[in-house]
Write a protein that holds these residues in place. Sequence first.
Motif, PDB file in Angstrom:
ATOM      1  N   ASP A 119      15.208   6.463  26.821  1.00 11.85           N
ATOM      2  CA  ASP A 119      15.467   7.560  27.751  1.00 11.85           C
ATOM      3  C   ASP A 119      16.691   8.363  27.356  1.00 11.85           C
ATOM      4  N   GLU A 120      17.554   7.752  26.537  1.00  9.22           N
ATOM      5  CA  GLU A 120      18.819   8.396  26.174  1.00  9.22           C
ATOM      6  C   GLU A 120      18.668   9.450  25.079  1.00  9.22           C
ATOM      7  N   PHE A 121      17.474   9.557  24.476  1.00 10.50           N
ATOM      8  CA  PHE A 121      17.253  10.507  23.376  1.00 10.50           C
ATOM      9  C   PHE A 121      16.081  11.414  23.715  1.00 10.50           C
ATOM     10  N   GLU A 122      16.273  12.709  23.513  1.00 13.43           N
ATOM     11  CA  GLU A 122      15.198  13.674  23.741  1.00 13.43           C
ATOM     12  C   GLU A 122      15.103  14.640  22.572  1.00 13.43           C
ATOM     13  N   GLN A 123      13.913  14.786  22.030  1.00 11.11           N
ATOM     14  CA  GLN A 123      13.610  15.808  21.031  1.00 11.11           C
ATOM     15  C   GLN A 123      12.203  16.286  21.336  1.00 11.11           C
TER      16      GLN A 123
END
Length: 264
Positions: A119-123
């Motif tokens: 959840d801590e990474f978005e691309q």
Amino acid sequence: MAIIKGMQDTLDAEVARFVQTPLKQPLLVNSIPKGGTHLLRNVLRMFVPIEQHHDRDFVQIPNMHQHLDAFDPNAPKLAAAHLLFSDQSLANIRFARHILLVRDPWDWVLARARFFVSDEFEQENIQHLKTPGLFSAEALMNMMIFGVHQKSPALIDIYTHNAAAWLGTGVHLVRYEDLAAAVRDIEAPGSERLIGDLLGAAGIVRPDDWRERVVTGADRKKSRTARENLKLPDGLVFPDVLPDAQKALVEFHAPGLRKLLGYA
């Protein structure tokens, strides 16, 4: 563009507890993405005055023009980066002390896979990797090795340009595993040597309370990207050690890389 979320950083309050000596020269902490940069940067932060922390963002080629002040020899700063080897990079950091952090490619595959689906990474173009039940852990590990076509680079490309190409240019090389081991057993003679060499490369005189500073900066409970602080999709479980099949694929994909970095 990738977005990194997670808990708020509170380490500045810890830095303020210690007597600090200003840097006399810019200091660059550089690594491959998911190489353990937060650990190394947070340890070194404990030895540098807050006003000398260049913490707007990690310096990379696309945003480097916005961070040239980080390398001003007349106003030294501690900066963290995922910086590709290039003529532009070399010219811009020429006045800085340069510490290069690497990680065992076998461990990196797992760390990167966990982070990509957290959840801590978005691309935006790879958000579908997080869809529960869509991809197995093994398939995701293979994507970390060979890349996601036209969306995310392969292991060999990242290690070539962010690590291998910097070797032999005057960098001080630190292995993530060695640093992590030193933090776990801070009283060991080997830990004292590693931290002493690290601070020497950074241009920092080692204070008497160096152990307390290192342990404080390395506190995983305060790390935004520590493994235990990542929330993964329901039902997706990664092994603690890279499976033999994926180890063989790393050797096929990047033969000689682990030996070059001192892991084999």
